[in-house]
Scaffold this motif. Structure first.
Motif, PDB file in Angstrom:
ATOM      1  N   ILE A  92      45.586  41.495  35.060  1.00 29.91           N
ATOM      2  CA  ILE A  92      45.440  42.263  36.297  1.00 29.91           C
ATOM      3  C   ILE A  92      45.088  43.713  35.984  1.00 29.91           C
ATOM      4  O   ILE A  92      44.286  44.343  36.689  1.00 29.91           O
ATOM      5  CB  ILE A  92      46.721  42.154  37.139  1.00 29.91           C
ATOM      6  CG1 ILE A  92      46.892  40.718  37.650  1.00 29.91           C
ATOM      7  CG2 ILE A  92      46.701  43.140  38.304  1.00 29.91           C
ATOM      8  CD1 ILE A  92      48.165  40.477  38.426  1.00 29.91           C
ATOM      9  N   HIS A 236      36.786  37.915  44.065  1.00 33.22           N
ATOM     10  CA  HIS A 236      38.193  37.880  43.670  1.00 33.22           C
ATOM     11  C   HIS A 236      39.052  37.218  44.744  1.00 33.22           C
ATOM     12  O   HIS A 236      40.040  36.555  44.423  1.00 33.22           O
ATOM     13  CB  HIS A 236      38.687  39.297  43.380  1.00 33.22           C
ATOM     14  CG  HIS A 236      38.237  39.828  42.058  1.00 33.22           C
ATOM     15  ND1 HIS A 236      36.940  40.203  41.815  1.00 33.22           N
ATOM     16  CD2 HIS A 236      38.912  40.044  40.890  1.00 33.22           C
ATOM     17  CE1 HIS A 236      36.831  40.635  40.570  1.00 33.22           C
ATOM     18  NE2 HIS A 236      38.009  40.537  39.993  1.00 33.22           N
ATOM     19  N   GLY A 240      41.382  34.062  44.034  1.00 38.16           N
ATOM     20  CA  GLY A 240      42.786  34.075  44.433  1.00 38.16           C
ATOM     21  C   GLY A 240      43.138  32.946  45.376  1.00 38.16           C
ATOM     22  O   GLY A 240      44.199  32.319  45.247  1.00 38.16           O
ATOM     23  N   TYR A 270      48.305  38.358  41.693  1.00 37.13           N
ATOM     24  CA  TYR A 270      46.853  38.507  41.809  1.00 37.13           C
ATOM     25  C   TYR A 270      46.451  38.745  43.261  1.00 37.13           C
ATOM     26  O   TYR A 270      45.610  39.599  43.547  1.00 37.13           O
ATOM     27  CB  TYR A 270      46.181  37.245  41.259  1.00 37.13           C
ATOM     28  CG  TYR A 270      44.682  37.342  41.126  1.00 37.13           C
ATOM     29  CD1 TYR A 270      44.102  37.875  39.979  1.00 37.13           C
ATOM     30  CD2 TYR A 270      43.848  36.884  42.140  1.00 37.13           C
ATOM     31  CE1 TYR A 270      42.728  37.959  39.844  1.00 37.13           C
ATOM     32  CE2 TYR A 270      42.465  36.968  42.013  1.00 37.13           C
ATOM     33  CZ  TYR A 270      41.913  37.499  40.874  1.00 37.13           C
ATOM     34  OH  TYR A 270      40.553  37.578  40.743  1.00 37.13           O
TER      35      TYR A 270
END
Length: 288
Positions: A92, A236, A240, A270
């Motif tokens: 991360i 992203h 996720g 996340y």
């Protein structure tokens, strides 16, 4: 990740030989050659890229499946759990640096280079008619006219969706820690659905930008930074949402306990990171 830790687990579990790193290397090779050839107009480029996607999915399903079986088999001790946590934390952090570079590019273009190009010393030499106003389309006639994307209504709706998804995910986590599995699955499903609804709105936003606003990747520094930041964030969100969907599927299979569920926690970390990045995007890209 996230299975039951048993007292009979080894001091530190070392897996046997695996084919998955080699499969991953093949996927990366297909990615590089496929994307490069595709961008250069080669007819086989899209096929190579499709091969990359197929091999990548095969690798991830197989590799993560092995890890899940090892975890549920009680092979992971607290030391392995600590390694997973450190690994996810550093991952991360690398993503934070990734977005910091894009935010930095936007800041440099907007707050440093544009005023510099607009001062008297450079304006008279480079572009006499240049005006240091954001968004900037460069010298007149070099970029097609476009309109910027404002915060209403889709970006604001998407902000509400992501903030709500953070709440539903937190409720699911607390339910799992209290061993209320049915409630945890319900709220986790709500989180996944909110994520995919977000992506649907973003797809509509891009269609609106191209069709109605003439806002494209070629629309100067504004267009390139807009699509780079929002596009990679959307990617992203997709990753996720897939992670959370896999966790939900594993929960329906009876995986995880109230005490040991790091796969859930990693996906939650996340997702919350994705939420925070969006808040920055929402303010910097759509409002300022």
């Amino acid at each position: 990740m996230g299975g039951t830790t048993t007292h009979g687990a080894p001091y530190y579990f070392v897996p046997g030989q695996s084919k998955w790193p080699a499969v991953g290397a093949i996927a990366l090779a297909l990615f590089g050659f496929g994307l490069a050839s595709w961008f250069n107009g080669a007819s086989y480029g899209p096929w190579l890229f499709a091969g990359f996607v197929a091999v990548l999915i095969y690798m991830m399903v197989g590799w993560f499946g092995d890890v899940a079986r090892e975890s549920e088999g009680g092979l992971y001790s607290q030391r392995v759990d600590g390694s997973f946590r450190w690994s996810m934390g550093w991952f991360i952090f690398s993503e934070v640096m990734f977005f910091a570079a894009f935010f930095g590019a936007l800041f440099y273009a907007r707050s440093i280079s544009m005023p510099w190009l607009g001062d008297l010393d450079h304006k008279s030499i480079l572009w006499p008619d240049f005006t240091a106003i954001w968004p900037n389309a460069g010298p007149a006639g070099t970029i097609e006219a476009f309109q910027t994307m404002g915060p209403w209504p889709i970006p604001t709706i998407n902000t509400a969706l992501l903030l709500t998804s953070g709440v539903t995910l937190t409720i699911a986590h607390h339910a799992l820690k209290e061993n209320r599995r049915g409630s945890a699955q319900f709220w986790l499903l709500a989180t996944v659905l909110l994520g995919f609804i977000f992506l649907g709105f973003q797809a509509y936003e891009y269609i609106h930008a191209y069709r109605d606003l003439n806002l494209k990747m070629t629309s100067g520094i504004f267009g390139s930074t807009f699509f780079m930041l929002t596009g990679f964030h959307g990617f992203h969100v997709t990753v996720g949402a897939i992670m959370l969907a896999v966790v939900l599927f594993r929960m329906t299979r009876g995986h995880f306990t109230a005490e040991n569920h790091f796969a859930f926690e990693a996906a939650a970390w996340y997702w919350h990171f994705v939420d925070v990045v969006w808040l920055g995007l929402y303010i910097v890209v759509y409002w300022l």
